[in-house]
Design a protein around this motif. Structure first.
Motif, PDB file in Angstrom:
ATOM      1  N   LYS A   1      -7.910   3.693 102.133  1.00  0.00           N
ATOM      2  CA  LYS A   1      -6.578   3.938 102.690  1.00  0.00           C
ATOM      3  C   LYS A   1      -6.241   5.424 102.675  1.00  0.00           C
ATOM      4  CE  LYS A   1      -3.427   0.979 101.643  1.00  0.00           C
ATOM      5  NZ  LYS A   1      -2.386   0.207 100.912  1.00  0.00           N
ATOM      6  N   GLY A   2      -6.600   6.099 101.582  1.00  0.00           N
ATOM      7  CA  GLY A   2      -6.344   7.540 101.514  1.00  0.00           C
ATOM      8  C   GLY A   2      -7.106   8.312 102.579  1.00  0.00           C
ATOM      9  N   ALA A   3      -8.365   7.900 102.848  1.00  0.00           N
ATOM     10  CA  ALA A   3      -9.149   8.574 103.884  1.00  0.00           C
ATOM     11  C   ALA A   3      -8.515   8.366 105.260  1.00  0.00           C
ATOM     12  CB  ALA A   3     -10.586   8.044 103.879  1.00  0.00           C
ATOM     13  N   GLY A   4      -8.051   7.145 105.515  1.00  0.00           N
ATOM     14  CA  GLY A   4      -7.382   6.889 106.791  1.00  0.00           C
ATOM     15  C   GLY A   4      -6.114   7.707 106.947  1.00  0.00           C
ATOM     16  N   ILE A   5      -5.311   7.781 105.878  1.00  0.00           N
ATOM     17  CA  ILE A   5      -4.083   8.579 105.931  1.00  0.00           C
ATOM     18  C   ILE A   5      -4.399  10.061 106.115  1.00  0.00           C
ATOM     19  CG2 ILE A   5      -2.070   9.304 104.590  1.00  0.00           C
ATOM     20  CD1 ILE A   5      -2.075   6.524 103.310  1.00  0.00           C
ATOM     21  N   LEU A   6      -5.482  10.528 105.449  1.00  0.00           N
ATOM     22  CA  LEU A   6      -5.872  11.931 105.571  1.00  0.00           C
ATOM     23  C   LEU A   6      -6.246  12.276 107.008  1.00  0.00           C
ATOM     24  CD1 LEU A   6      -6.513  14.651 104.248  1.00  0.00           C
ATOM     25  CD2 LEU A   6      -8.822  13.782 103.778  1.00  0.00           C
ATOM     26  N   ILE A   7      -6.974  11.376 107.670  1.00  0.00           N
ATOM     27  CA  ILE A   7      -7.361  11.629 109.059  1.00  0.00           C
ATOM     28  C   ILE A   7      -6.119  11.721 109.951  1.00  0.00           C
ATOM     29  CG2 ILE A   7      -8.514  10.623 111.057  1.00  0.00           C
ATOM     30  CD1 ILE A   7     -10.399  11.869 109.068  1.00  0.00           C
ATOM     31  N   ILE A   8      -5.173  10.816 109.725  1.00  0.00           N
ATOM     32  CA  ILE A   8      -3.936  10.843 110.519  1.00  0.00           C
ATOM     33  C   ILE A   8      -3.164  12.131 110.270  1.00  0.00           C
ATOM     34  CG2 ILE A   8      -1.717   9.697 110.886  1.00  0.00           C
ATOM     35  CD1 ILE A   8      -3.091   7.067 110.267  1.00  0.00           C
ATOM     36  N   LEU A   9      -3.103  12.559 109.000  1.00  0.00           N
ATOM     37  CA  LEU A   9      -2.400  13.799 108.672  1.00  0.00           C
ATOM     38  C   LEU A   9      -3.078  15.010 109.311  1.00  0.00           C
ATOM     39  CD1 LEU A   9      -1.492  13.215 104.908  1.00  0.00           C
ATOM     40  CD2 LEU A   9       0.027  13.101 106.894  1.00  0.00           C
ATOM     41  N   LEU A  10      -4.419  15.022 109.291  1.00  0.00           N
ATOM     42  CA  LEU A  10      -5.131  16.134 109.919  1.00  0.00           C
ATOM     43  C   LEU A  10      -4.883  16.171 111.417  1.00  0.00           C
ATOM     44  CD1 LEU A  10      -8.568  16.027 108.039  1.00  0.00           C
ATOM     45  CD2 LEU A  10      -6.765  17.754 107.824  1.00  0.00           C
ATOM     46  N   LEU A  11      -4.908  15.004 112.046  1.00  0.00           N
ATOM     47  CA  LEU A  11      -4.634  14.942 113.476  1.00  0.00           C
ATOM     48  C   LEU A  11      -3.217  15.413 113.779  1.00  0.00           C
ATOM     49  CD1 LEU A  11      -5.845  14.072 116.213  1.00  0.00           C
ATOM     50  CD2 LEU A  11      -4.853  11.814 115.826  1.00  0.00           C
ATOM     51  N   GLY A  12      -2.265  14.970 112.957  1.00  0.00           N
ATOM     52  CA  GLY A  12      -0.889  15.421 113.135  1.00  0.00           C
ATOM     53  C   GLY A  12      -0.734  16.910 112.902  1.00  0.00           C
ATOM     54  N   ALA A  13      -1.480  17.453 111.924  1.00  0.00           N
ATOM     55  CA  ALA A  13      -1.401  18.891 111.652  1.00  0.00           C
ATOM     56  C   ALA A  13      -1.944  19.695 112.834  1.00  0.00           C
ATOM     57  CB  ALA A  13      -2.176  19.223 110.382  1.00  0.00           C
ATOM     58  N   VAL A  14      -3.041  19.222 113.427  1.00  0.00           N
ATOM     59  CA  VAL A  14      -3.593  19.910 114.604  1.00  0.00           C
ATOM     60  C   VAL A  14      -2.586  19.874 115.755  1.00  0.00           C
ATOM     61  CG1 VAL A  14      -5.400  19.825 116.354  1.00  0.00           C
ATOM     62  CG2 VAL A  14      -5.989  19.506 113.951  1.00  0.00           C
ATOM     63  N   ALA A  15      -2.005  18.696 115.991  1.00  0.00           N
ATOM     64  CA  ALA A  15      -1.028  18.577 117.067  1.00  0.00           C
ATOM     65  C   ALA A  15       0.188  19.466 116.808  1.00  0.00           C
ATOM     66  CB  ALA A  15      -0.600  17.116 117.224  1.00  0.00           C
ATOM     67  N   PHE A  16       0.673  19.495 115.567  1.00  0.00           N
ATOM     68  CA  PHE A  16       1.829  20.333 115.226  1.00  0.00           C
ATOM     69  C   PHE A  16       1.516  21.807 115.440  1.00  0.00           C
ATOM     70  CE2 PHE A  16       4.126  22.899 112.079  1.00  0.00           C
ATOM     71  CZ  PHE A  16       5.436  22.628 112.464  1.00  0.00           C
ATOM     72  N   PHE A  17       0.326  22.230 115.014  1.00  0.00           N
ATOM     73  CA  PHE A  17      -0.067  23.622 115.209  1.00  0.00           C
ATOM     74  C   PHE A  17      -0.100  23.979 116.693  1.00  0.00           C
ATOM     75  CE2 PHE A  17      -3.681  26.324 116.390  1.00  0.00           C
ATOM     76  CZ  PHE A  17      -3.272  27.535 115.850  1.00  0.00           C
ATOM     77  N   LEU A  18      -0.736  23.132 117.494  1.00  0.00           N
ATOM     78  CA  LEU A  18      -0.849  23.430 118.918  1.00  0.00           C
ATOM     79  C   LEU A  18       0.517  23.483 119.590  1.00  0.00           C
ATOM     80  CD1 LEU A  18      -3.931  21.207 119.863  1.00  0.00           C
ATOM     81  CD2 LEU A  18      -3.881  23.690 119.631  1.00  0.00           C
ATOM     82  N   ILE A  19       1.379  22.532 119.251  1.00  0.00           N
ATOM     83  CA  ILE A  19       2.703  22.494 119.889  1.00  0.00           C
ATOM     84  C   ILE A  19       3.548  23.680 119.452  1.00  0.00           C
ATOM     85  CG2 ILE A  19       4.849  21.177 120.056  1.00  0.00           C
ATOM     86  CD1 ILE A  19       3.151  18.629 119.785  1.00  0.00           C
ATOM     87  N   SER A  20       3.571  23.960 118.150  1.00  0.00           N
ATOM     88  CA  SER A  20       4.432  25.036 117.653  1.00  0.00           C
ATOM     89  C   SER A  20       3.960  26.406 118.144  1.00  0.00           C
ATOM     90  CB  SER A  20       4.456  25.010 116.118  1.00  0.00           C
ATOM     91  OG  SER A  20       3.150  25.215 115.586  1.00  0.00           O
ATOM     92  N   GLN A  21       2.650  26.610 118.233  1.00  0.00           N
ATOM     93  CA  GLN A  21       2.140  27.919 118.637  1.00  0.00           C
ATOM     94  C   GLN A  21       2.193  28.126 120.148  1.00  0.00           C
ATOM     95  OE1 GLN A  21       1.103  30.493 116.638  1.00  0.00           O
ATOM     96  NE2 GLN A  21       1.919  29.249 114.969  1.00  0.00           N
ATOM     97  N   SER A  22       2.121  27.031 120.920  1.00  0.00           N
ATOM     98  CA  SER A  22       2.086  27.177 122.379  1.00  0.00           C
ATOM     99  C   SER A  22       3.450  27.017 123.026  1.00  0.00           C
ATOM    100  CB  SER A  22       1.131  26.142 122.970  1.00  0.00           C
ATOM    101  OG  SER A  22       1.579  24.814 122.713  1.00  0.00           O
ATOM    102  N   TYR A  23       4.464  26.648 122.265  1.00  0.00           N
ATOM    103  CA  TYR A  23       5.780  26.392 122.850  1.00  0.00           C
ATOM    104  C   TYR A  23       6.324  27.600 123.618  1.00  0.00           C
ATOM    105  CZ  TYR A  23      10.757  25.321 123.186  1.00  0.00           C
ATOM    106  OH  TYR A  23      12.024  25.114 123.652  1.00  0.00           O
ATOM    107  N   PRO A  24       6.206  28.831 123.115  1.00  0.00           N
ATOM    108  CA  PRO A  24       6.716  29.975 123.899  1.00  0.00           C
ATOM    109  C   PRO A  24       6.051  30.119 125.264  1.00  0.00           C
ATOM    110  CG  PRO A  24       6.377  30.619 121.618  1.00  0.00           C
ATOM    111  CD  PRO A  24       5.770  29.255 121.769  1.00  0.00           C
TER     112      PRO A  24
END
Length: 350
Positions: free
Chosen positions: A32-55
């Motif tokens: 379960k922890g590995a599954g949650i970690l993968i989801i968190l990593l995917l969310g972190a990548v998406a957050f980085f891309l959205i926050s950095q590319s928004y301008p």
């Protein structure tokens, strides 16, 4: 004595259950922890891309054209649309070329080749997936391009007069060819301009790169065909090809589609091979054999990232990465859905 033996057995069983229960709990927690970690990593990548590319998404066209030097006077969406068009076009060419060959090779390995030879051939096919993309790019540029060049010239000599007659004689075709760059049925479709550093050449290199993925998945799908159904078809007098056509291919249809879409996802994100093979351009047209017409999102990021000055230029490139991330995510999500549907009707459930 029997009562003591029975009592010791009960104690041992309780102890083993307790140990097994703790092991199950630990394993379930780790999984379960590995599954949650993968989801968190995917969310972190998406957050980085959205926050950095928004301008870059909210910047005006004038600001983008003034501050981003490699856009060639385009706005963000014009540049991204042209790069996205080249990405999808090269991937579709690769898929169109690779899928029939992958199905044929997988059928040969699973139903025609001797067992020992099929194992060797399957191993060789799998090894292709381990070759770095830069090696494919070098090979395509220095070895495949001189071989393909006369073939492209021959195709152009044969088909260009046919398309010229088509545009000239068929009502409405001349209007479409003159007013819409994306209209495919024009002589420019197969007009070859050497060298062969065009989108069709890039698609052929990509086809060789995605061939091992599609072949391996199709092979596993074909091997899951229930043996009883194959034997029943042969027992009724069907030839081997008729048996494959009536049992193997229908049962593996969803698996074939899933393999093709996973290959498509691999082709969409390819960078170095296309960067080395293509003569880059940012046009939205179907001139398959002319250099300097198309490019891809990944190759544009790799080409311009080192010289980007920071600020809006890098935010612009990160925005392109966000579009590619969303595209590959959608493709892989659809592929997983199809594979899940296939598992519900696999040979094990037949």
């Amino acid at each position: 004595m029997p009562n003591q033996a029975q009592g010791s057995e009960r104690v041992e069983k309780k102890r083993s259950k307790a140990v097994g229960g703790r092991g199950d709990v630990v394993f379930a927690g780790v999984a379960k922890g590995a599954g949650i970690l993968i989801i968190l990593l995917l969310g972190a990548v998406a957050f980085f891309l959205i926050s950095q590319s928004y301008p870059a998404f909210v910047a005006s066209d004038e600001t983008v054209q003034a501050e981003v030097g490699f856009t060639r006077g385009m706005s963000f969406w014009q540049f991204a649309g042209a790069a996205l068009f080249g990405t999808v076009l090269s991937a579709l060419i690769a898929l169109t070329v690779a899928t029939p060959f992958a199905i044929a090779i997988a059928l040969f390995i699973s139903h025609y080749a001797p067992r020992r030879f099929s194992g060797v051939l399957g191993y060789v096919i799998d090894l292709l997936a381990a070759i770095p993309s830069v090696v494919f790019g070098l090979w395509g540029m220095h070895t495949l391009e001189p071989v393909i060049r006369p073939i492209f010239a021959w195709i152009s000599d044969i088909l260009t007069p046919v398309l010229e007659w088509w545009v000239r004689s068929v009502p409405g075709m001349g209007y479409m060819a003159e007013n819409f760059d994306w209209w495919p049925l024009t002589p420019d479709l197969v007009h070859f301009v050497p060298p062969a550093r065009n989108i069709l050449m890039g698609g052929l290199v990509l086809a060789i790169m995605v061939l091992p993925i599609i072949t391996s998945l199709c092979r596993e799908v074909f091997l899951q065909t229930p043996q009883l159904q194959e034997e029943a078809a042969l027992g009724l007098g069907a030839t081997r090809w008729e048996m494959i056509r009536m049992t193997v291919l229908p049962i593996g249809r969803s698996g074939i589609v899933s393999a093709a879409m996973l290959g498509l996802g691999r082709a969409l994100g390819e960078t170095m091979a296309l960067l080395m093979v293509l003569s880059a351009g940012l046009q939205v047209n179907i001139q398959l054999m002319s250099p300097g017409q198309h490019s891809t999102i990944a190759s544009q990021i790799a080409l311009n990232w080192g010289e980007a000055q920071g600020g809006l230029e890098r935010q612009f490139l990160i925005g392109l990465g966000l579009l590619l991330f969303a595209l590959t995510f959608v493709v892989n999500f659809v592929a997983r859905r199809i594979m899940a549907r296939y598992s519900e009707f696999s040979g094990a459930n037949a």
